[in-house]
Each structure stands twice: as C-alpha cells, then as structure tokens.
Scaffold this active site. Structure first.
Site, short mmCIF file in Angstrom:
data_model
loop_
_atom_site.label_atom_id
_atom_site.label_comp_id
_atom_site.label_asym_id
_atom_site.label_seq_id
_atom_site.Cartn_x
_atom_site.Cartn_y
_atom_site.Cartn_z
N ARG A 50 1.05 -1.23 0.07
CA ARG A 50 0.12 0.03 0.12
C ARG A 50 0.85 1.27 0.06
NH1 ARG A 50 1.75 1.98 3.99
NH2 ARG A 50 0.67 3.85 3.59
N GLY A 51 0.17 2.31 -0.20
CA GLY A 51 1.00 3.53 -0.25
C GLY A 51 1.18 3.77 -1.76
N ALA A 52 0.86 5.09 -2.36
CA ALA A 52 0.89 5.40 -3.72
C ALA A 52 1.93 4.70 -4.60
CB ALA A 52 0.60 6.80 -4.00
N ARG A 100 -7.49 -0.43 -6.84
CA ARG A 100 -7.87 0.80 -6.06
C ARG A 100 -7.93 1.95 -6.76
NH1 ARG A 100 -4.46 0.97 -0.68
NH2 ARG A 100 -6.32 2.32 -0.26
N GLN A 217 -2.70 2.81 9.90
CA GLN A 217 -1.24 2.86 9.16
C GLN A 217 -0.34 3.72 10.06
OE1 GLN A 217 -4.53 3.37 7.51
NE2 GLN A 217 -4.28 2.50 5.49
N ASP A 258 -1.92 10.83 -2.30
CA ASP A 258 -2.30 9.66 -3.39
C ASP A 258 -2.60 10.56 -5.07
OD1 ASP A 258 -2.84 8.26 -0.72
OD2 ASP A 258 -2.76 6.79 -2.51
N ASN A 268 -5.33 12.50 0.10
CA ASN A 268 -4.50 11.73 0.91
C ASN A 268 -5.40 10.83 1.87
OD1 ASN A 268 -1.88 10.85 1.74
ND2 ASN A 268 -2.06 11.94 3.58
N LYS A 269 -4.76 10.16 2.67
CA LYS A 269 -5.58 9.48 3.66
C LYS A 269 -6.42 10.15 4.35
CE LYS A 269 -5.46 5.91 4.09
NZ LYS A 269 -6.54 5.00 3.32
O1 MRU Z 1 -4.75 3.50 2.12
P1 MRU Z 1 -3.37 3.64 1.93
O2 MRU Z 1 -2.60 2.96 3.22
O3 MRU Z 1 -2.65 2.97 0.67
O4 MRU Z 1 -3.13 5.38 1.90
C1 MRU Z 1 -1.89 5.55 1.98
C2 MRU Z 1 -1.60 7.13 2.00
O5 MRU Z 1 -2.74 7.75 2.19
C3 MRU Z 1 -0.38 7.56 1.73
O6 MRU Z 1 -0.24 9.00 2.59
C4 MRU Z 1 0.00 8.24 0.46
O7 MRU Z 1 -0.15 6.86 -0.26
C5 MRU Z 1 1.46 8.49 0.28
S1 MRU Z 1 2.57 7.05 0.32
C6 MRU Z 1 4.06 7.67 0.10
#
Ligand code: MRU
Length: 368
Positions: A50-52, A100, A217, A258, A268-269
C-alpha cells in the site's frame, strides 16, 4: 540509511513478487511470494502492499509477471509479433487498474508499461524474428521498465527528503498522518524521507504519528518503521491532533499524497484535510510530499479525484476482539479526503518545492 525491510521487490528467477505483508505488521514480519495476477490484485486491494508509489511499483511488476508466468504465448518459430501478447497485457492492465481507484501512481505505472510495450511493437514492425525471440525481447523491456519505475521512485524519495528537510529546523515537533514512509515507496518514503535524513544528521525531531483510523497505518506502520530507525516518536489518536498543535508541540505537519490535482488540491488518507484545517487555525505549516508520478495534471481540481470507499467492517470490526458497533449500523468509510490547495503551504517533489499558485508551479516542475 540502512533499512531492514523491503516492501516490494521482484524475484525474477522464481517469477514472484515479494511483498512484505503490511496487514500483519507490527506483530509479524512476513513476506508473501505472489506469482499470479489475482494474488497481486488481492495484495493491492487488501493493502498488503500500500501507499501510492508502492502500489504503482507492485502493479508494474504485476503486469510483467502476468506475461512472464504465462507460457502460452510467443512460442515456436512463427515469425512476427505474437498477437496474443496484446490481449494478455490489456487484461492484466485492466485487472490491476481495478484494484484501487485513488492513487494515480497505479494508473501512471500501468500506462508507462503499456507505452513501453507499444514502443517495442512499433520498432518491431516488419521484423521477422521467431516467436521465442519476441517473447524474450518483450519480457526484457517490461521487466526493465518495472525496475526503472522502482529505481526512479527510490531516487525521487531521496530527493524529496533533501528538499523537505530544507524547510525544517532542528528540534522541531512534526505531526504526520497515515504512513508515507519506506513501507509505502521503493525506499525512504515521501513525508518520512526528511525525517530519516534529519535523524541521520542529528536534527532531533520529535515526531507525532496519528493512529489513522480505521486501518491504523500510523499506529501499526509509521510507529513500526520510525521506531526501527530510532526516531523519537509519540503515537496519538486522531482526535488528539488539536491538543498537540495548540500546546505548541508541533511546528510542521508532514504528509504524503495519493493524487495531486493540477490546482494543488491533494487527496491523501482520510483525516488529512482535517489536519490541514487545524494547522491553518494554529498557524502551523502544512506540507504535502509527493513524487511527480503522484501529480495528475489531467485532474483540474480535487473534485475530479475519485475517492475510494471501503467495506464497513473496517470501521466496525477490524482490530476489535468483538464488533464494537451495533450490527447493521450504517457506516460511511471513505479511504481518502481532499485537502484544498489553499491550506497547503508547499508541495515537495523530487524536482523541487512547489509553492502557490500551484497551477503554475506544478506545471513548471512537471515539465522540467
Ligand atoms: O490506503 P493507503 O494506506 O494506501 O493510503 C496511503 C496514503 O494515504 C499515503 O499517505 C499516500 O499513499 C502516500 S505514500 C508515500
């Protein structure tokens, strides 16, 4: 910087994507070996990876492996481009793109892989090599492109760390949200990259990590990875961010992203935009950290960004010994929110720091 883990890597000999299963952290450090398209799709969908940026890297390797692990094409002496490869690639791309919706890196990486395949097909026009030679050539360019996406992300994160650190002062308290660290990228992270560099250079940051309901997270991942690096870290519940800001414990808010729209609005999250509103109220700088692969100039504003909605059980049951809400309660579970560009002090990319007006600065950095 030495890290004791690698979130996503290719084991080409075994035809496997090796993924650190982030759903099991921090209690177990377990690596999955994923060989099929469905396994890779599931790992992205369930946030095992996970994470962009990490999602983009996993998808790129996934598209490669979908062809690498399928023996039914590009065999024999029949000359010319193996026609089956196009439909197989399209099916793999389509499936992975449906894992996603919000992080643009996923689509960006898959488009890059497709572009490389298309370029090879054009170069190949009229070629008379046998199917087996085409198979080897196609797999080589796709594997190299996926490696390039991974390696460029590592370099971008390192550079974001340097630019981000230039905005911070020794001894500052920093609030971060979700996990925008090494786990979410090829290495270093985005919002956590300045923190890692500051740690190496004796900045003595005091980091507050919001737990990040509902999937935690911040509590599970950011606390784990910054703890391993010896960073001074304090975990707070999401509803404690106002008190740490008001009491002067936080001098900057650092988050990842993201998808950044052309006008600077940033998805973002979930919970990020609330932090930005609070930071503006307490006059604390709020910084977004993102590689240019996260900037989507095709989205004019945040209103064009699709926000993922996830299952209600993530809110009512995950992490609890028993369901903690009445069965059947109505639940709204958006995974991301959009922070208005007007609340963002700077967007830190690998090519430099974008300041408002973002329509100009992001365009300039993207074209540089
Ligand atoms: O749902 P997730 O855990 O994939 O969400 C991740 C985030 O919101 C991060 O802040 C974002 O992807 C940046 S990762 C460098």
């Amino acid at each position: 910087m030495t890290l004791k883990f690698e979130p996503v890597r290719l084991d080409d000999g075994a035809g496997a994507l090796v993924v650190l299963d982030q759903t099991l952290l921090p209690s177990q450090t377990h690596y999955l070996r994923l060989c099929t398209l469905e396994e890779i799709w599931e790992a992205i969908r369930q946030l095992r990876v996970r994470g962009a940026p990490a999602i983009g890297i996993a998808a790129a390797y996934g598209a490669y492996l979908a062809l690498r692990n399928n023996p039914d094409w590009g065999q024999g002496a029949r000359p010319g481009w193996p026609a089956e490869v196009d439909s197989l690639f399209a099916a793999a791309k389509n499936r992975l793109a449906n894992s996603r919706p919000t992080a643009v890196n996923l689509f960006w990486a898959l488009d890059r892989m497709e572009g490389r395949l298309n370029a090879l097909r054009s170069e190949a026009a009229g070629g008379a090599s046998a199917g087996t030679a085409w198979r080897a050539a196609i797999l080589a360019v796709l594997r190299d492109e996926a490696h390039a996406i991974r390696n460029e992300d590592e370099a971008a994160c390192r550079s974001i760390g340097e630019h981000g650190l230039s905005l911070l002062k020794k001894g500052w308290g920093l609030l971060t949200h979700c996990n925008a660290g090494a786990l979410a990228t090829a290495r270093y992270g985005t919002a956590l990259a300045p923190i890692y560099l500051g740690q190496e250079r004796g900045y003595g940051f005091k980091v507050f990590a919001g737990e990040t309901r509902p999937l935690l997270q911040g509590a599970r991942l950011t606390a784990w990875e910054l703890g391993q690096a010896g960073v001074d870290l304090t975990l707070i519940c999401d509803n404690m961010s106002s008190i740490v800001m008001k009491s002067g414990k936080v001098q900057a808010v650092l988050v990842g992203c993201d998808r950044v729209a052309a006008n600077g609005d940033s998805a973002n999250k979930i919970g990020t935009s609330g932090l930005a509103v609070l930071a503006a109220h307490y006059d604390i700088p709020f910084y977004i950290h993102a590689p240019l692969s996260t900037v989507d100039l095709a989205c004019a504003t945040g209103a064009d960004i699709r926000i993922e909605e996830r299952p209600p059980e993530e809110v009512t049951e995950a992490w609890y010994a028993k369901p903690m809400a009445p069965r059947g309660v109505k639940v709204y579970n958006p995974a991301f929110d959009v922070t208005d560009a007007s609340l963002i002090g700077a967007i830190i990319t690998e090519r430099g720091i974008a300041y408002p007006p973002y329509g100009e600065s992001l365009g300039r950095l993207s074209r540089a």
